[in-house]
Design an enzyme around this catalytic site. Structure first.
Site, PDB file in Angstrom:
ATOM      1  N   HIS A  99       6.470  -3.208   3.287  1.00 50.83           N
ATOM      2  CA  HIS A  99       5.093  -3.808   4.765  1.00 50.83           C
ATOM      3  C   HIS A  99       6.366  -5.161   4.955  1.00 50.83           C
ATOM      4  O   HIS A  99       5.920  -4.909   6.658  1.00 50.83           O
ATOM      5  CB  HIS A  99       4.297  -3.898   4.155  1.00 50.83           C
ATOM      6  CG  HIS A  99       3.695  -2.850   3.750  1.00 50.83           C
ATOM      7  ND1 HIS A  99       1.953  -2.561   3.925  1.00 50.83           N
ATOM      8  CD2 HIS A  99       3.838  -1.830   2.928  1.00 50.83           C
ATOM      9  CE1 HIS A  99       1.572  -1.273   3.477  1.00 50.83           C
ATOM     10  NE2 HIS A  99       2.707  -1.072   3.041  1.00 50.83           N
ATOM     11  N   HIS A 267       5.700   6.248  -3.623  1.00 48.50           N
ATOM     12  CA  HIS A 267       4.782   6.256  -4.572  1.00 48.50           C
ATOM     13  C   HIS A 267       5.040   7.156  -6.378  1.00 48.50           C
ATOM     14  O   HIS A 267       4.738   6.887  -6.635  1.00 48.50           O
ATOM     15  CB  HIS A 267       3.985   7.594  -3.985  1.00 48.50           C
ATOM     16  CG  HIS A 267       3.388   6.602  -2.513  1.00 48.50           C
ATOM     17  ND1 HIS A 267       2.921   7.545  -2.129  1.00 48.50           N
ATOM     18  CD2 HIS A 267       3.929   5.342  -1.930  1.00 48.50           C
ATOM     19  CE1 HIS A 267       1.778   7.405  -0.689  1.00 48.50           C
ATOM     20  NE2 HIS A 267       2.079   5.571  -1.391  1.00 48.50           N
TER      21      HIS A 267
END
Length: 724
Positions: A99, A267
């Site tokens: 992020h 993921h």
């Protein structure tokens, strides 16, 4: 006159609101005034390290192996105040690094991990960054230990990279060298929305057409890094989400294969958190109380359990073994049918229709329990969209290829804004030239610079041609992601050679001359372009009565078409350049605002911007040879006439059209000059006028020339990382 507050009676000793953002400011009173703040940010006053501190030199003395060993130990040292999922902080650190880097966007090169901007508002309080404040606090012992030799920006990205390595990924490499900033970046436009997660419609012409997203934005909603994990505007529809993923990731410089690899690889580890009531969470860091000490989203119901955390609201892991980098994401996604369900926090997520108990991941806190895995709408897009599905099938057929593709994509994600690899520092920095790094071969330094300069002087090229070609080549530099600039002479390659702003017909003429001179002198075309611009500036200074030598350092190389990603260079095209009084079209923002944006990307101060505009005008370097702003009777001389005549009250300024003005003699009414908004803002804006008045003074002719030469040299050498 207002009396001071009476503190004896409990009155406040300072003006209410004056020390917080709620207080009135100059811009609040006059919102249409030109705001120069972006040219003043990150100056030495904000930096506690002092002017003599050079982080890029300091980090070279860091014990790199010791830092990595300490990081590996930290990843598995679960803290009671913020327990790790399955006893491993890998997923959290990967998300922190991701992020931090993922805010990068290609359009203007802003965002990204460089500077550690995620430590400050608004990023530190974005909904998508919930609980990353905890990750930074977990890293504090390492930052404290290694101090000035390790920036927050480097540490944040390193944490995610080491986490991947610790969970089994062979990474592509890592470079140190990111310098910290010390207050929020004010130059980054994150969108016009006034609330977090406002509907996407506000930043699209048509939300059903992802390519209509407002430039330079990339994320689909305010407060998100990429796309909404629940679907477009929170409505699940994997095929629609796939189109938004494709557009968003392309705006972040990723192709479809890189996008699929990042989605799957991201993921493969960790989990999403939504096992509780999101409404009970405390305020974000910037709104939290003093007692929270900069941490937000307090969760009174977590009770020391990792599995009770609430972040996105989505709950669960993607794979059966979330602390291992493997093919588990594909096995889970393609090995089951999925249906929409609600998480405990009420978020939309996909869960398997039928799954064996032994195939489920363990509870993040209790190894005696197993929990359902889940997929976001973005994950389902990898299965349901034909293009992404085909890429995933290719990955599943060749796990090694997937791992290599992901490792390279992760490296690109976390290093995209660092510039070329000659800026890389540390033993793990890869040596391979990657096309997205805009590689440039080394240039020659062994030729005779004076003979090359003499050859340019005898070439027949005009002062205007010399100066404008050098400027147009160098002005592409962006300090936001260290791209562009004169090195490489990419102005002679597609797409730059055809940009309207570069006046292709004139450019082709000049480049043909330089190509011949390069063969004759042994100098690169890139060096000749800059040397020619320097010569033009020296000629202009001499015409004004000043003998100066513009500093020149040889060694620029000439990039080839094979070294140039045309598509990624398209966003560097100037839509406006106030330094040359050029505007490609009429835009919502004013030309003077676009001048500020370009000046900030080029790393210029307000003073440098002022002196360059004034000098470029009197040298006659306007786009297309227009006379706007050329406030002088002797164009071609590097005089102070632009400032002298701009501030002369014998003149009167009157609008001539929507974007141009006449400067008339106040006594006779005769039109002496014409101007644009960019020209007149240096007289109308109080800050810029203060600078203009300095150069209009009778005693500052020499100062103007010297200041211009210094600013010009800064622009020409902005991408010369070998000179640092």
């Amino acid at each position: 006159m207002t009396k001071p507050s009476d503190t004896s009676g409990g009155g406040c000793p300072v003006m209410h609101g004056a020390l917080t953002e709620s207080g009135d400011t100059v811009m609040a009173w006059w919102p249409k005034a030109l705001n120069l703040d972006i040219l003043h940010q990150h100056d030495t006053k904000t930096n506690p390290m002092g002017e003599d501190f050079d982080y890029r030199e300091e980090v070279k003395s860091l014990d790199f192996e010791a830092v990595k060993e300490d990081m590996r130990a930290l990843l598995k040292d679960s803290q009671e105040w913020w327990p790790a999922d399955w006893g491993h902080y890998g997923g959290l650190m990967i998300r922190l690094a991701w992020h931090s880097a993922g805010s990068y966007r290609l359009a203007d090169g802003r965002g990204g991990a460089g500077g550690g901007n995620i430590r400050f508002a608004p990023l530190n309080s974005w909904p998508d960054n919930a609980s990353l404040d905890k990750a930074r606090r977990l890293l504090w012992p390492l930052k404290k230990k290694y101090g000035n030799k390790l920036s927050w920006a480097d540490l944040i990205v390193l944490s995610g990279t080491i986490a991947y390595e610790d969970m089994g990924l062979k990474t592509f490499g890592f470079s140190f060298g990111r310098e910290d900033i010390w207050h929020p970046e004010k130059d980054v436009y994150w969108g016009a929305e006034k609330e977090w997660l406002a509907p996407s419609d506000e930043r699209y012409g048509d939300v059903g057409k992802p390519d209509t997203m407002e430039n330079p934005l990339a994320a689909v909603q305010m407060g998100l890094i990429y796309v909404n994990p629940e679907g477009v505007n929170g409505t699940p529809d994997p095929l629609k989400t796939a189109q938004h993923i494709r557009e968003t990731f392309s705006r972040m410089a990723m192709n479809d294969e890189e996008t699929a690899a990042l989605t799957a690889g991201g993921h493969t580890v960790g989990k999403a958190h939504g096992n509780g009531d999101a409404e009970t969470l405390g305020a974000e860091p910037e709104a939290a109380g003093l007692e929270d000490q900069g941490m937000g989203w307090s969760n009174a119901n977590q009770n020391g359990l990792a599995s009770k955390a609430v972040t996105s609201g989505i709950e669960g892991a993607w794979t059966a073994e979330p602390t291992k980098f493997d093919m588990g994401f594909f096995e889970m996604l393609f090995g089951h049918e999925w249906e929409l369900r609600k998480s405990p926090a009420g978020a939309q997520q996909w869960e398997p229709v039928d799954i064996k108990e032994e195939d489920k991941p363990l509870d993040a806190s209790d190894p005696t329990k197993r929990r359902n895995p889940m997929m976001t709408d973005a994950d389902m897009a990898m299965k349901m969209d034909p293009g992404f599905n085909a890429i995933c099938q290719k990955f599943m057929a060749d796990p090694k290829y997937f791992e290599e593709t992901f490792a390279r994509a992760w490296f690109k994600l976390t290093h995209r804004d660092m510039g070329p690899n000659q800026r890389y520092i540390g033993p793990d920095a890869p040596k391979e030239d990657l096309i997205w790094q805009d590689p440039v071969p080394a240039g020659s330094t062994g030729y005779d610079v004076e003979k090359a300069k003499e050859a340019i002087a005898n070439s027949g090229l005009s002062l205007t041609e010399l100066v404008t070609t050098a400027w147009d080549s160098a002005r592409t530099f962006r300090g936001s992601d260290m791209r562009g600039g004169a090195n490489g002479a990419r102005i002679r390659l597609a797409p730059q050679k055809d940009w309207v702003a570069n006046e292709p017909e004139q450019l082709a003429k000049v480049l043909a001359v330089y190509e011949g001179l390069s063969a004759e002198t042994g100098a690169s075309i890139a060096d000749l372009i800059v040397l020619g611009g320097n010569l033009g500036v020296e000629q202009a200074a001499k015409a004004a009565g000043y003998d100066v030598t513009v500093p020149f350092a040889p060694g620029r190389g000439d990039a080839s078409a094979e070294m140039t990603d045309e598509e990624s260079f398209a966003p560097l095209e100037p839509n406006a350049d106030g330094f040359r009084n050029f505007t490609k079209a009429e835009f919502v923002v004013t030309p003077e605002e676009m001048l500020l944006d370009r000046a900030q990307l080029m790393g210029l101060t307000a003073k440098e911007m002022t002196v360059l505009v004034g000098g470029m005008r009197v040298m006659g370097t306007n786009y297309g040879g227009t006379g706007h702003g050329v406030f002088t009777d002797k164009p071609g001389a590097l005089s102070t006439d632009f400032f002298v005549n701009l501030t002369d009250m014998a003149n009167k300024w009157e609008p001539a059209s929507k974007s141009t003005y006449n400067i008339n003699d106040r006594a006779t009414g005769e039109t002496k000059w014409t101007a644009t908004r960019v020209d007149l803002v240096f007289g109308s804006n109080s800050v810029l006028r203060a600078y203009a008045e300095v150069y209009a003074q009778d005693d500052n002719g020499a100062k103007f020339v010297n200041d211009f030469v210094a600013a010009w040299t800064k622009v020409m050498n902005a991408d010369r990382y070998d000179l640092a």
